[in-house]
Scaffold this active site. Sequence first.
Site, mmCIF file in Angstrom:
data_model
loop_
_atom_site.group_PDB
_atom_site.id
_atom_site.type_symbol
_atom_site.label_atom_id
_atom_site.label_comp_id
_atom_site.label_asym_id
_atom_site.label_seq_id
_atom_site.Cartn_x
_atom_site.Cartn_y
_atom_site.Cartn_z
ATOM 1 C CD GLU A 89 -3.153 -0.710 0.298
ATOM 2 O OE1 GLU A 89 -3.109 0.358 -0.338
ATOM 3 O OE2 GLU A 89 -4.092 -1.515 0.194
ATOM 4 C CB SER A 358 -40.987 -31.231 46.338
ATOM 5 O OG SER A 358 -42.381 -31.432 46.500
#
Length: 789
Positions: A89, A358
């Site tokens: 780049e 329960s």
Amino acid sequence: MNTFPLFFKTAKRLLQNIAMAIFLLALLLLACRLWPHPPLSLGQPFSSIYYDRQGTLMRITLANDDRYRVWTPLEQVSPLAVKGLLLHEDRWFYVNPGFNPFSLARGFWRSYVAGGKMQGGSTITMQLARMHWHLNTRTPSGKIMQVLRAVQLELSYSKHDILEAYLNYAPYGRNIESIGAASLIYFNKAPKDLTLPEALTLAVLPQSPSYRIDAKTGVLGAALTQARNRLFVRWQAHYATDSSQISLFKLPLALRQPEQMPYIAPHFIEQLRQQNQQLVQTDNRVDTTLDAGLQRLIERQVSAFITRNESRGIHNAAALLVDTRDMGVRALVGSADYYNRSIQGQVNGTNAKRSPGSALKPFIYALGMEQGVLHPMTILKDVPSAFGAYAPENFDRRFLGPVTATDALNFSRNIPAVYVASQLRQPTFYQFLRLSGIADMSSENHYGLSLVLGGGEVTMQELAKLYALLANRGVLQPLRMQKGDPAVATPVRLLSEEASFMTLDMLRQHRRPGDTLAQQPSSLPVYWKTGTSWGFRDAWSVGIFGPYVLVVWEGNFDSKGNNVFVGAEAAAPLFFNIIDSINASYPALQEPRHSFPKQLKRVDICLASGDLPTPWCQQKGKTWFIPGKSPIKVDTVYRPVRLDILTSEVACPPYEENETRTEVFEFWPSDLANVFAQAGLPKRKPPVNHCKDEGVDVSGNPPRITSPLKNTVYTLRQSQQGRDRISFNAVTDADSKTVYWFVDDIYLGSSASKSAIDWRPINNGQYRIRAVDDHGRADSRLISIEILN
């Protein structure tokens, strides 16, 4: 006229002005650099990356703008990726002022004069400026603005910061931005671990990310492969390359696509995301307590169980596994299928309020043992009973009569549990649940005793925290979902070690169901309980094994009932299938070691009553008890009765030895006697006696307490507390073998006949001392204790 001095002065002044201008310019540049600037990451939304406790990637989320974006510091990017990017780049990145005039001129000539393909000639800084300020650079004016913004970046930030920001802004195909996200998604690794082919592939991607990857297969397209190989040729001209690197470029390379990313424990991740709304944006890594291996194992078991039981109407289930050692959530399955809309699969069942049936009963018994209401072998009445206006029934509409507390818990008998809850004081069962952090509860009066049978609602996560309290010997700790969650500075103790141990010992005796898949169940003990909510809406099985608490729920999120939703028949098989699968996969699993509770003792009892045995007790056993807390008295069920040999009626004293005989009868209360009769097991009724002493053989002399002295004040010194003690002793009859000692009706212990037992008082006051021998004969006296400073 000589003009040289004038020229010299003019040149000198010019040089001074130039130097001053350079100094001022340098000063201006320095001021621009030193002036505080916001970080280039500011305003950018980022993804979060979730890992399990062993570093396995679980999920990467989309940022708020629907992009995959992960901020990675430059130091954590492979040098190969940085060199490849600069080579491709911007070779002059570290020396240009943010723009390259030669590249711009070349791009202008080719784009607008020669009429070729559009070329921008942008540097890395210019590309960052375009992405950061969202510039339109397709026009000359836009390009000029881009150059000016690039210069602004160079004046404000270092080359390090600019390069770092570019790597975290750059597009890498699809909706992937930043080298961190690209490396993680495409190659399943961190940017610092990229190989040279991978680094150069990512270097050429930002130029044209939209068409260089096959979105369906992830295989590199021809254009991408050619671009990468051209860059590799340039790489070889600038950097030393060995044969192994060259060979790597001959191998095929496929990029994993976002659709193929792992999505482990979606309910768990979604809950964490909701909890971490305030998470700092750049802190995108989240290390969790989850274990991906255990998560997959439990998911498979849940899925297989649902497949086998769909014909019974079982379509949904949830499971939660917590490690009691650090309270970390190891697995969380919020539903049977996250993607199944018909069962509302995206609802997190582990965080939904449901009736526990329960499943909370163990804590009623734990509180009862904590407060001296019972011990594990206390005999409780399972008979028709009313508690004020509340008259509970058992699940099976039957009554068992006298049952031990252990059997009452494991057989999930409702009436004994309600009785125990009715005896609790400070805290009551409701207060205990509030102290343990159960959220969104109504007032205590709203529930009354129905809270015992699941009248309130809890989440699976709250239930797991409660059972972990038992495993951790009474200490309450919050669940942890992230490794970084701080440990509790001062854990809350809600139960004693003794009460917790006894409760676990009771639960350990609960037999597992016979229809689980394991052929040979593990020897690792399981402490477990089931629950079934009213209307068969919820089936539960929850318990402790090894270091884990496991909670399993089955039902429907719309609360539609189904008669198969019974805890012992529906949830327990899945519960044990998960346990057996974990034991098979982790054979070295062990239960954490805990020291034995110091205050816990073992005592002989008569099994029929749960009380201290007499010579007439027909079957004896043992129970755990806490001295000073557990209620223990001498058995009165089995009693000797003197009968007349001729008439078989109760003989009244004085007795003639050759005219009477002694026979032992069971003296049961009328309510229990009725239950025995209804069950077809009528008990032989004791003979009616009209004697004043009721015919009970109490012949012989009762114990006579010789120490402590009657109506005596014992003065002890606080400094000697723990060493000062009072000896209890008694003279007993010849047929007496054991003496049971009580202080204010609290059982202290037993001693052999004519032996002493010691007592260490800790508070001032008056106490009644009582000695009872194994024939039920007794003596008592009052003493006073004064403890001086």
